[in-house]
Design an enzyme around this catalytic site. Structure first.
Site, PDB file in Angstrom:
ATOM      1  N   CYS A 121      -2.201  -5.916   6.000  1.00  4.79           N
ATOM      2  CA  CYS A 121      -3.055  -6.625   5.113  1.00  4.79           C
ATOM      3  C   CYS A 121      -4.457  -6.734   5.975  1.00  4.79           C
ATOM      4  O   CYS A 121      -4.912  -5.708   6.265  1.00  4.79           O
ATOM      5  CB  CYS A 121      -2.520  -7.935   4.872  1.00  4.79           C
ATOM      6  SG  CYS A 121      -3.247  -8.951   3.877  1.00  4.79           S
ATOM      7  N   ASP A 169      -1.383  -2.864  -6.664  1.00  3.21           N
ATOM      8  CA  ASP A 169      -2.011  -3.939  -5.978  1.00  3.21           C
ATOM      9  C   ASP A 169      -3.128  -4.730  -6.451  1.00  3.21           C
ATOM     10  O   ASP A 169      -4.409  -3.954  -6.675  1.00  3.21           O
ATOM     11  CB  ASP A 169      -2.333  -3.287  -4.315  1.00  3.21           C
ATOM     12  CG  ASP A 169      -2.970  -4.429  -3.539  1.00  3.21           C
ATOM     13  OD1 ASP A 169      -3.091  -5.541  -3.892  1.00  3.21           O
ATOM     14  OD2 ASP A 169      -2.715  -4.216  -2.198  1.00  3.21           O
ATOM     15  N   HIS A 200       0.605  -5.965  -3.470  1.00  3.67           N
ATOM     16  CA  HIS A 200       0.062  -6.109  -2.035  1.00  3.67           C
ATOM     17  C   HIS A 200       1.234  -6.777  -1.264  1.00  3.67           C
ATOM     18  O   HIS A 200       2.143  -7.436  -1.765  1.00  3.67           O
ATOM     19  CB  HIS A 200      -1.118  -7.193  -2.172  1.00  3.67           C
ATOM     20  CG  HIS A 200      -1.853  -7.197  -0.849  1.00  3.67           C
ATOM     21  ND1 HIS A 200      -2.662  -5.992  -0.654  1.00  3.67           N
ATOM     22  CD2 HIS A 200      -1.997  -8.065   0.007  1.00  3.67           C
ATOM     23  CE1 HIS A 200      -3.234  -6.341   0.460  1.00  3.67           C
ATOM     24  NE2 HIS A 200      -3.004  -7.494   0.977  1.00  3.67           N
TER      25      HIS A 200
END
Length: 241
Positions: A121, A169, A200
């Site tokens: 991330c 995502d 995600h």
């Protein structure tokens, strides 16, 4: 599993580098870069996975300039808090802090056999930018939202680089992932894997709202194989002997 906390100095103060050691006591190093949740229970779990493979793992507290020791729970409240934290985070300064942590990790007596970077991330973006400034043996970037708009950095990266993205995502739309695929094509040092049905943070097994077990397992298997090729541990050497 042995662990301790190292202190990384900077001109503005020191921050924590959480360290995990493999059973052998030493081996190649992996800098593990956090999500926006901080050095959370998920990052601890990933660190333990990597240490079990034979790596010396260091996870820096990159939010130390905002809130030292920040750790959020993987629920909606934690996500809201962490998004706010991320909005105040200076990414350029974060890359510099990560570089200091990488140097500190590489200099530890337990680290032997090279050093790599794995980020998720926020950490996937920082790992990417750090790879453009350093020369690690291997870099793995999971769903870094800053990657698609900074593809020029690929020209500065000579290390083996593995990207992971989710094809569904909402934070990184599929057309942006396609741009990374196009920019990666023809580069011998870069590979990209897209889990089309995943969103995600699909690897985060501590987050019920994001985790998808099957894509996560496939991505982690590819990560292990990639690290074994480019940053082999003593365990890898004994297996191939």
């Amino acid at each position: 599993m042995p662990s301790r906390v190292e202190s990384v100095p900077t001109p503005e103060g020191s921050f924590d580098l959480n360290l995990w050691l493999p059973a052998a006591g030493g081996g190649p190093g992996v800098l593990l870069i956090q999500e926006i949740y901080g050095v959370s229970d998920y990052i601890v779990a990933v660190a333990e996975d990597l240490a079990a493979l034979g790596y010396v793992v260091g996870a820096p507290d990159l939010f130390w300039r905002l809130e030292p020791g920040y750790r959020a729970v993987h629920d909606q409240e934690g996500l809201t808090r962490s998004l706010e934290m991320g909005s105040r985070f200076d990414a350029d300064q974060g890359v510099s802090d990560a570089a200091a942590a990488l140097d500190h990790l590489a200099a530890l007596p337990e680290v032997d056999g090279g050093i790599g970077i794995v980020g998720f991330c926020l950490g996937g973006t920082i790992a990417y930018f750090l790879a453009a400034r350093t020369d690690p043996a291997a870099v793995v970037s999971f769903y870094g939202s800053g990657v698609p708009d900074s593809l020029e950095a690929l020209d500065l990266i000579t290390s083996p680089l593995q990207f992971h993205f989710g094809g569904s995502d909402p934070y990184i739309p599929r057309d942006q992932v396609a741009r990374v695929e196009q920019a990666s094509a023809g580069r011998d040092n870069v590979e990209i894997h897209v889990e089309e049905d995943a969103g995600h943070a699909f690897h985060n097994r501590k987050s019920a709202m994001f985790h998808l077990p099957e894509p996560a397992a496939r991505a982690w298997q590819r990560t292990e194989e990639f690290l074994a090729r480019h940053l082999p541990t003593r365990r890898d050497a004994s297996t191939s002997a």
